[in-house]
Scaffold this motif. Structure first.
Motif, short mmCIF file in Angstrom:
data_model
loop_
_atom_site.label_atom_id
_atom_site.label_comp_id
_atom_site.label_asym_id
_atom_site.label_seq_id
_atom_site.Cartn_x
_atom_site.Cartn_y
_atom_site.Cartn_z
N ALA A 42 23.64 -28.51 -54.32
CA ALA A 42 22.90 -28.23 -53.31
C ALA A 42 21.76 -27.03 -53.38
O ALA A 42 20.74 -26.89 -53.03
CB ALA A 42 23.61 -27.76 -52.14
N TYR A 43 22.42 -25.95 -54.35
CA TYR A 43 21.34 -24.71 -54.68
C TYR A 43 20.24 -25.27 -55.58
O TYR A 43 19.11 -24.77 -55.18
CB TYR A 43 22.07 -23.72 -55.24
CG TYR A 43 21.61 -22.83 -55.86
CD1 TYR A 43 21.51 -21.47 -54.85
CD2 TYR A 43 21.07 -22.48 -57.05
CE1 TYR A 43 20.63 -20.50 -55.05
CE2 TYR A 43 20.31 -21.22 -57.61
CZ TYR A 43 20.07 -20.21 -56.44
OH TYR A 43 19.44 -19.12 -56.91
N ARG A 46 17.69 -27.55 -53.25
CA ARG A 46 17.26 -27.16 -52.06
C ARG A 46 15.59 -26.48 -52.21
O ARG A 46 14.92 -26.84 -51.42
CB ARG A 46 18.09 -25.44 -51.89
CG ARG A 46 17.54 -24.91 -50.55
CD ARG A 46 18.58 -23.72 -50.21
NE ARG A 46 17.74 -22.74 -49.22
CZ ARG A 46 17.36 -21.61 -49.59
NH1 ARG A 46 17.32 -21.22 -50.72
NH2 ARG A 46 16.81 -20.95 -48.47
N VAL A 49 13.87 -29.92 -51.58
CA VAL A 49 14.33 -30.63 -50.49
C VAL A 49 13.33 -29.77 -49.24
O VAL A 49 12.67 -30.52 -48.55
CB VAL A 49 15.85 -30.22 -50.01
CG1 VAL A 49 16.12 -30.59 -48.68
CG2 VAL A 49 16.53 -31.34 -50.95
N ARG A 50 13.19 -28.43 -49.49
CA ARG A 50 12.47 -27.73 -48.63
C ARG A 50 10.93 -27.98 -48.70
O ARG A 50 10.41 -28.06 -47.67
CB ARG A 50 12.57 -26.11 -48.70
CG ARG A 50 13.96 -25.72 -48.51
CD ARG A 50 14.17 -24.23 -48.63
NE ARG A 50 13.36 -23.45 -47.76
CZ ARG A 50 13.41 -22.32 -47.55
NH1 ARG A 50 14.27 -21.43 -48.46
NH2 ARG A 50 12.86 -21.45 -46.69
N GLN A 60 16.58 -32.07 -43.58
CA GLN A 60 16.89 -31.76 -44.97
C GLN A 60 17.93 -32.30 -45.52
O GLN A 60 17.92 -32.86 -46.61
CB GLN A 60 16.98 -30.07 -44.78
CG GLN A 60 15.76 -29.53 -44.52
CD GLN A 60 16.00 -28.09 -44.86
OE1 GLN A 60 16.50 -27.52 -45.77
NE2 GLN A 60 15.57 -27.14 -43.92
N ALA A 64 17.96 -34.89 -48.80
CA ALA A 64 19.05 -34.39 -50.07
C ALA A 64 19.79 -35.57 -50.09
O ALA A 64 19.75 -35.89 -51.41
CB ALA A 64 19.87 -33.39 -49.49
N VAL A 178 23.01 -28.43 -47.79
CA VAL A 178 21.58 -28.26 -47.93
C VAL A 178 21.16 -28.31 -46.24
O VAL A 178 20.38 -27.40 -46.11
CB VAL A 178 20.97 -29.63 -48.43
CG1 VAL A 178 19.45 -29.56 -48.34
CG2 VAL A 178 21.24 -29.40 -49.95
N ASN A 179 21.68 -28.90 -45.43
CA ASN A 179 21.26 -29.01 -44.19
C ASN A 179 21.57 -27.59 -43.49
O ASN A 179 20.72 -27.20 -42.56
CB ASN A 179 21.98 -30.11 -43.36
CG ASN A 179 21.07 -30.62 -42.12
OD1 ASN A 179 20.00 -30.65 -42.30
ND2 ASN A 179 21.90 -30.75 -41.06
N PHE A 181 22.31 -24.60 -45.16
CA PHE A 181 22.17 -23.51 -46.07
C PHE A 181 21.75 -22.38 -45.65
O PHE A 181 22.42 -21.09 -45.79
CB PHE A 181 21.35 -23.96 -47.21
CG PHE A 181 21.67 -23.16 -48.75
CD1 PHE A 181 22.44 -23.72 -49.46
CD2 PHE A 181 21.07 -22.04 -48.65
CE1 PHE A 181 22.64 -22.98 -50.50
CE2 PHE A 181 21.15 -21.21 -49.78
CZ PHE A 181 22.12 -21.81 -50.80
N ASP A 182 20.92 -22.23 -44.89
CA ASP A 182 20.41 -21.01 -44.31
C ASP A 182 21.01 -20.29 -43.16
O ASP A 182 21.34 -19.11 -43.14
CB ASP A 182 18.81 -21.10 -43.61
CG ASP A 182 17.85 -21.66 -44.59
OD1 ASP A 182 17.68 -21.25 -45.74
OD2 ASP A 182 16.81 -22.33 -44.21
N LYS A 185 23.89 -18.93 -45.26
CA LYS A 185 23.57 -17.59 -46.03
C LYS A 185 23.62 -16.49 -44.98
O LYS A 185 23.87 -15.24 -45.30
CB LYS A 185 22.36 -17.98 -46.72
CG LYS A 185 21.58 -16.63 -47.57
CD LYS A 185 20.32 -16.99 -48.07
CE LYS A 185 19.83 -15.79 -48.82
NZ LYS A 185 18.49 -16.18 -49.36
#
Length: 350
Positions: A42-43, A46, A49-50, A60, A64, A178-179, A181-182, A185
């Motif tokens: 996923a990292y 990303r 994907v973005r 997203q 992915a 991925v969906n 992630f933000d 974080k």
């Protein structure tokens, strides 16, 4: 006193981190490995994907998932053709087993005739002794190994189902990570030690990725060298032997000599000295290739002496089995970074 205190602190940190890495790799890593792999993929996905999401406004997670299906399709197709070629060569070997058994018997007869003078025994007596020993070994294998192999057939089916299940979990986890992630974080950034954890993780990913990349490059180069050489010698198992030797070369102690030197000895006893010389020369070339590439791709970039690479792989295999080829160096790199961060943090707070 201050110097002794710092030395003791370093020793305690190193011992503690080493013990923690062993427990983590031995018992915790198998449990979290699917999610660790999902996070890593996923990292890596990303940024792409973005970028696609910014131009298409698609979800997203859906992007992915689509990228994963494309990657799996391409990789699966490549593996299918490679696997088909390997299986075909293996089946060819099984079909011609009788021919090779006859050649082996002839080779054995020649060996016994050559060695009869050394052991002070008649060639027939020495050959009979050897055949009896081999028959006993074969009988033990047939009596013990084959029944266990057949009895565990359901276990193999269960393993395949478990692997498929883990694959599905990784696939779904990648999409979810991925969906979100933000959001994840943002929540993690408020936790204690987040900055130090991210710093360590980035360095581990960078160095670990570099190590794996280097090993794959070296294995691929050696497998290609061996495959091309076997094709030149018109060996029907060129790809099978090339891939096998490429894998064995990554293991300490074993290396290319496990396959190439026995082949050279057989060729020499059959009077095909040119082929024997080619096999020996190929082994030397493979060893020189690894010795040249390994420091360039691993030691110089990671700051790890070549001997430490060998030591970590060997210790890893002794502690964790075959997976130690990867987990040994990974544990060393991770432990080294954790120790460095803990000591620097201690200096900063003192």
């Amino acid at each position: 006193m201050g110097m002794q205190r710092e030395q003791w602190k370093t020793v305690i940190v190193v011992v503690g981190v080493t013990g923690g890495m062993y427990i983590g790799i031995k018992y915790i890593l198998p449990l979290v490995l699917p999610f660790f792999c999902a996070f890593l993929v996923a990292y890596l996905l990303r940024p792409l994907v973005r970028n696609i999401h910014a131009h298409t406004k698609l979800n997203q997670g859906a992007v992915a998932g689509g990228l994963l299906l494309i990657i799996l399709g391409v990789a699966g197709t490549a593996l299918w053709f490679l696997g088909s070629a390997l299986v075909q060569q293996f089946c060819y070997f099984i079909e011609h087993y009788g021919f090779y058994a006859g050649k082996m018997e002839l080779f054995l007869d020649q060996c016994c005739r050559s060695m009869s003078g050394v052991f002070g025994m008649e060639a027939g007596e020495l050959e009979s002794l050897f055949v009896t020993r081999m028959a006993t070994i074969a009988e033990n294998i047939e009596r013990q190994f084959v029944p266990k192999l057949m009895a565990n057939s359901w276990g193999y089916v269960r393993t395949i189902i478990e692997v498929a299940g883990v694959g599905i979990i990784i696939f779904v986890s990648i999409i979810l990570l991925v969906n979100d992630f933000d959001k994840l974080k943002e929540k993690a950034s408020h936790s204690i030690g987040y900055r130090h954890f991210v710093k360590i993780l980035k360095r581990i990913f960078h160095m670990g990725g570099m190590f794996l990349k280097a090993q794959l490059i070296i294995m691929s180069v050696i497998a290609a060298l061996c495959t091309v050489t076997f094709l030149f010698l018109k060996n029907p198992y060129a790809l099978l032997l090339g891939v096998l030797i490429g894998f064995l070369d990554a293991l300490p102690v074993l290396g290319t000599a496990v396959v190439l030197y026995p082949l050279a000895i057989v060729q020499a006893f059959q009077g095909r000295f040119l082929f024997a010389a080619v096999y020996v020369g190929l082994s030397v070339v493979c060893n020189l290739t690894r010795e040249f590439l390994e420091p360039k791709l691993i030691g110089e970039h990671l700051g790890i002496p070549a001997i430490m690479v060998l030591v970590t792989v060997y210790v890893g295999i002794r502690l964790f089995g075959v997976s130690g080829v990867i987990t040994g160096p990974f544990g060393y790199l991770a432990g080294k970074e954790i120790v460095r961060e803990l000591l620097q943090k201690g200096e900063g707070t003192s």
